[in-house]
Design a protein around this motif. Sequence first.
Motif, PDB file in Angstrom:
ATOM      1  N   GLY A 265      45.277  28.252  44.455  1.00 56.97           N
ATOM      2  CA  GLY A 265      45.325  29.675  44.119  1.00 56.97           C
ATOM      3  C   GLY A 265      43.964  30.308  43.878  1.00 56.97           C
ATOM      4  N   ARG A 266      42.876  29.569  44.174  1.00 57.49           N
ATOM      5  CA  ARG A 266      41.537  30.116  43.933  1.00 57.49           C
ATOM      6  C   ARG A 266      40.707  30.089  45.205  1.00 57.49           C
ATOM      7  NH1 ARG A 266      39.761  27.456  38.620  1.00 57.49           N
ATOM      8  NH2 ARG A 266      37.936  28.772  38.973  1.00 57.49           N
ATOM      9  N   ARG A 267      39.711  30.940  45.228  1.00 61.60           N
ATOM     10  CA  ARG A 267      38.900  31.093  46.443  1.00 61.60           C
ATOM     11  C   ARG A 267      37.867  29.981  46.564  1.00 61.60           C
ATOM     12  NH1 ARG A 267      37.766  37.619  46.776  1.00 61.60           N
ATOM     13  NH2 ARG A 267      39.885  38.245  46.222  1.00 61.60           N
TER      14      ARG A 267
ATOM     15  N   ALA B  40      49.280  33.615  51.497  1.00 53.17           N
ATOM     16  CA  ALA B  40      49.221  33.778  50.045  1.00 53.17           C
ATOM     17  C   ALA B  40      49.235  32.441  49.341  1.00 53.17           C
ATOM     18  CB  ALA B  40      50.400  34.622  49.571  1.00 53.17           C
ATOM     19  N   CYS B  41      48.602  32.414  48.152  1.00 50.81           N
ATOM     20  CA  CYS B  41      48.593  31.227  47.315  1.00 50.81           C
ATOM     21  C   CYS B  41      48.348  31.719  45.895  1.00 50.81           C
ATOM     22  CB  CYS B  41      47.494  30.283  47.786  1.00 50.81           C
ATOM     23  SG  CYS B  41      47.373  28.770  46.851  1.00 50.81           S
ATOM     24  N   GLY B  42      49.329  31.551  45.018  1.00 48.11           N
ATOM     25  CA  GLY B  42      49.185  32.092  43.671  1.00 48.11           C
ATOM     26  C   GLY B  42      49.032  33.607  43.733  1.00 48.11           C
ATOM     27  N   GLU B  43      48.058  34.126  43.026  1.00 45.04           N
ATOM     28  CA  GLU B  43      47.846  35.575  42.974  1.00 45.04           C
ATOM     29  C   GLU B  43      47.085  36.087  44.199  1.00 45.04           C
ATOM     30  OE1 GLU B  43      47.999  37.292  39.139  1.00 45.04           O
ATOM     31  OE2 GLU B  43      49.673  36.180  40.024  1.00 45.04           O
ATOM     32  N   GLU B  44      46.513  35.152  44.933  1.00 45.31           N
ATOM     33  CA  GLU B  44      45.585  35.548  45.999  1.00 45.31           C
ATOM     34  C   GLU B  44      46.272  35.539  47.356  1.00 45.31           C
ATOM     35  OE1 GLU B  44      42.352  36.339  45.979  1.00 45.31           O
ATOM     36  OE2 GLU B  44      41.517  35.635  44.083  1.00 45.31           O
ATOM     37  N   ARG B  45      45.771  36.376  48.255  1.00 46.91           N
ATOM     38  CA  ARG B  45      46.261  36.366  49.631  1.00 46.91           C
ATOM     39  C   ARG B  45      45.085  36.601  50.570  1.00 46.91           C
ATOM     40  NH1 ARG B  45      50.563  37.339  52.983  1.00 46.91           N
ATOM     41  NH2 ARG B  45      52.101  37.497  51.329  1.00 46.91           N
TER      42      ARG B  45
END
Length: 382
Positions: free
Chosen positions: A307-309, A342-347
């Motif tokens: 979920g993180r970059r 998408a993954c967690g809050e991120e897309r």
Amino acid sequence: MLTRCLIDTDALTENIQALRSTLSPGALMAPTVKGNAYGHGLELTARAFLEAGADWLCVDALAEARTLRSAGVEAPLYVLGYVGLDELEEALTLGCRLVLYNRETLERASALAQRMGVTARLHLKVETGNNRQGLAPDAALALARQVASAPGVELEGVASHFANIEDTTDHTYARYQSAAFADFCRALEVEGLRPRLRHMANSAATLLWPDTHMEMVRPGIAAYGMWPSRETLVAALLAERPRFELRPALTWSCRVAQIKEVPAGEYIGYGCSYRTTHPTRLAILPVGYYDGYPRSLSNLGYVLINGRRAQVRGRVCMNITMVDVTDIPAARLEGDAILLGACGEERITAEQVADWAGTINYEVTTRIGAHVPRQAAPGSAK
Ligand SMILES: *Cc1c(COP(=O)(O)O)cnc(C)c1O
């Protein structure tokens, strides 16, 4: 497998239904599945579209029609691209509808159809200002007359294609094309020719202009949950068109192939284009430009891990990409990295990747290698 695309078939269904809701009753929904269904996987997507109520499918080439027929797809197929004269017999055997813009195709289709005892259903392509595939109105009219007098063939449709409807919010040129198409249809009618299906609408026209829908629409990109462009989204908002929630359907991921620690001051990858400034933890991804991950994302793009970059470090290689997971302690061998989706809050959107790569969302998803498996996402309908 180390990399794959998961396709949310519920999203495909919802997009088709949202597009369908704009059509006048009776208009045919003929989504475009060329380019391996814009990278989403031809067979999987074709089935999802048909189950969602698509009436026809548009393909580019005979080979795609062959694949679909072999997979048991019986829906009408319209081949948008050129079918070689030596391919026409198979095209008729498969029951394909064909775009028409030359006399040679007409003559050969007519001869074959008579011999085979079938009707060749042809869609005349008229130029309205794209100067790509098709015939100028006068020449198209002459060919239409020939179709009318040729045995074994039916002028089932008349078609054209917009040049810049999605490139601008100034639709002067698109309006001009739309009017030119209407003029041509009237000219056909004067000759007593009324093809059953008039069609011109791609995604942007389908989304923006109900008066271009006529008897059939051929949306592509929107059916996959992507807007044709920012300009089209802005135009839709300005025109106060019903607000669509187009839902992207594709998630491209891979497994982490190695985690490694690199000291400060080390170079990473070909060309030594990146040098660490601090002790760095890298994840090595088994994906590269061969798989369709653009090389232009070198030192520029990021992927999502836990979920993180995780920023791309150094150059994207043919089969390998390195990303920085110094600040993602949970990153581990064989964990998932999301390249698109998408993954967690991120897309990470196709539009984001396209901006990084200097291209358009269409190219980003269609470029994902055909060897990368496409699977229905668990939990989606099929
Ligand atoms: C690709 C294509 C479409 C679909 O265009 P989108 O912008 O993806 O909706 C429609 N018609 C023709 C002739 C095409 O080649």
